[in-house]
Design a protein around this motif. Sequence first.
Motif, short mmCIF file in Angstrom:
data_model
loop_
_atom_site.label_atom_id
_atom_site.label_comp_id
_atom_site.label_asym_id
_atom_site.label_seq_id
_atom_site.Cartn_x
_atom_site.Cartn_y
_atom_site.Cartn_z
N TRP A 62 0.83 -1.20 0.00
CA TRP A 62 0.00 0.00 0.00
C TRP A 62 0.86 1.25 0.00
O TRP A 62 1.94 1.27 0.60
CB TRP A 62 -0.88 0.02 1.25
CG TRP A 62 -1.87 -1.07 1.34
CD1 TRP A 62 -1.68 -2.32 1.88
CD2 TRP A 62 -3.23 -1.04 0.88
NE1 TRP A 62 -2.82 -3.05 1.77
CE2 TRP A 62 -3.80 -2.30 1.17
CE3 TRP A 62 -4.03 -0.07 0.25
CZ2 TRP A 62 -5.12 -2.62 0.86
CZ3 TRP A 62 -5.34 -0.39 -0.06
CH2 TRP A 62 -5.87 -1.64 0.24
N GLY A 63 0.35 2.28 -0.66
CA GLY A 63 0.99 3.58 -0.53
C GLY A 63 0.53 4.25 0.74
O GLY A 63 -0.27 3.70 1.52
N GLN A 64 1.00 5.49 0.96
CA GLN A 64 0.66 6.21 2.19
C GLN A 64 -0.67 6.93 2.07
O GLN A 64 -1.24 7.38 3.07
CB GLN A 64 1.78 7.22 2.53
CG GLN A 64 1.69 8.56 1.82
CD GLN A 64 2.00 8.49 0.34
OE1 GLN A 64 2.51 7.49 -0.16
NE2 GLN A 64 1.71 9.57 -0.38
N GLY A 65 -1.17 7.05 0.85
CA GLY A 65 -2.46 7.67 0.62
C GLY A 65 -2.37 9.16 0.34
O GLY A 65 -1.39 9.83 0.69
N THR A 66 -3.41 9.67 -0.31
CA THR A 66 -3.52 11.09 -0.58
C THR A 66 -4.96 11.52 -0.29
O THR A 66 -5.90 10.83 -0.69
CB THR A 66 -3.10 11.44 -2.03
OG1 THR A 66 -3.12 12.85 -2.22
CG2 THR A 66 -4.01 10.78 -3.07
N GLN A 67 -5.10 12.63 0.41
CA GLN A 67 -6.42 13.07 0.86
C GLN A 67 -7.15 13.82 -0.25
O GLN A 67 -6.60 14.74 -0.86
CB GLN A 67 -6.28 13.98 2.08
CG GLN A 67 -7.59 14.60 2.57
CD GLN A 67 -8.51 13.61 3.23
OE1 GLN A 67 -8.10 12.84 4.09
NE2 GLN A 67 -9.78 13.61 2.84
N VAL A 68 -8.39 13.42 -0.48
CA VAL A 68 -9.28 14.14 -1.39
C VAL A 68 -10.46 14.64 -0.57
O VAL A 68 -11.14 13.86 0.09
CB VAL A 68 -9.77 13.24 -2.53
CG1 VAL A 68 -10.84 13.95 -3.35
CG2 VAL A 68 -8.61 12.81 -3.41
N THR A 69 -10.68 15.93 -0.62
CA THR A 69 -11.79 16.54 0.11
C THR A 69 -12.68 17.29 -0.87
O THR A 69 -12.20 18.17 -1.59
CB THR A 69 -11.29 17.50 1.19
OG1 THR A 69 -10.43 16.80 2.09
CG2 THR A 69 -12.47 18.09 1.97
N VAL A 70 -13.93 16.89 -0.92
CA VAL A 70 -14.90 17.55 -1.79
C VAL A 70 -15.82 18.37 -0.89
O VAL A 70 -16.54 17.82 -0.05
CB VAL A 70 -15.72 16.54 -2.61
CG1 VAL A 70 -16.65 17.28 -3.56
CG2 VAL A 70 -14.79 15.60 -3.37
N SER A 71 -15.76 19.67 -1.06
CA SER A 71 -16.52 20.55 -0.17
C SER A 71 -16.79 21.88 -0.86
O SER A 71 -15.97 22.36 -1.64
CB SER A 71 -15.74 20.79 1.13
OG SER A 71 -16.40 21.73 1.93
N SER A 72 -17.95 22.44 -0.55
CA SER A 72 -18.27 23.75 -1.08
C SER A 72 -17.89 24.84 -0.08
O SER A 72 -18.05 26.03 -0.36
CB SER A 72 -19.77 23.84 -1.41
OG SER A 72 -20.54 23.50 -0.29
#
Length: 111
Positions: free
Chosen positions: A101-111
């Motif tokens: 596994w990689g360390q991950g990357t954060q995706v935030t969907v917000s208005s």
Amino acid sequence: QVQFVESGGGLVQPGGSLTLSCAASGNMFTNYGVDWYRQALGKERELVARITADGHTISADSVKGRFIISRDHAKRMVYLQMHNLKLEDTAVYYCHALGYWGQGTQVTVSS
């Protein structure tokens, strides 16, 4: 040994687009399939999309028609193009293959 480094995450408004990248190290990249998983806060990790060594793809019903997985063998890269993002796409996105596994990357969907 295989290592993955994800990048490209960030904050985006609903309806927007983002492309995640996964850089793979190690040999035999052309020989195995790679997955994108995601994990939202308080939820289990789930498979988002998979691409086989020869380029066949599958994707979760929740992202069909919006997300596209692809790979570049020469660059040892796997990409996840995300379009028409929704609030429920907010999660940490991980690259995975062969139990690594990689360390991950954060995706935030917000208005």
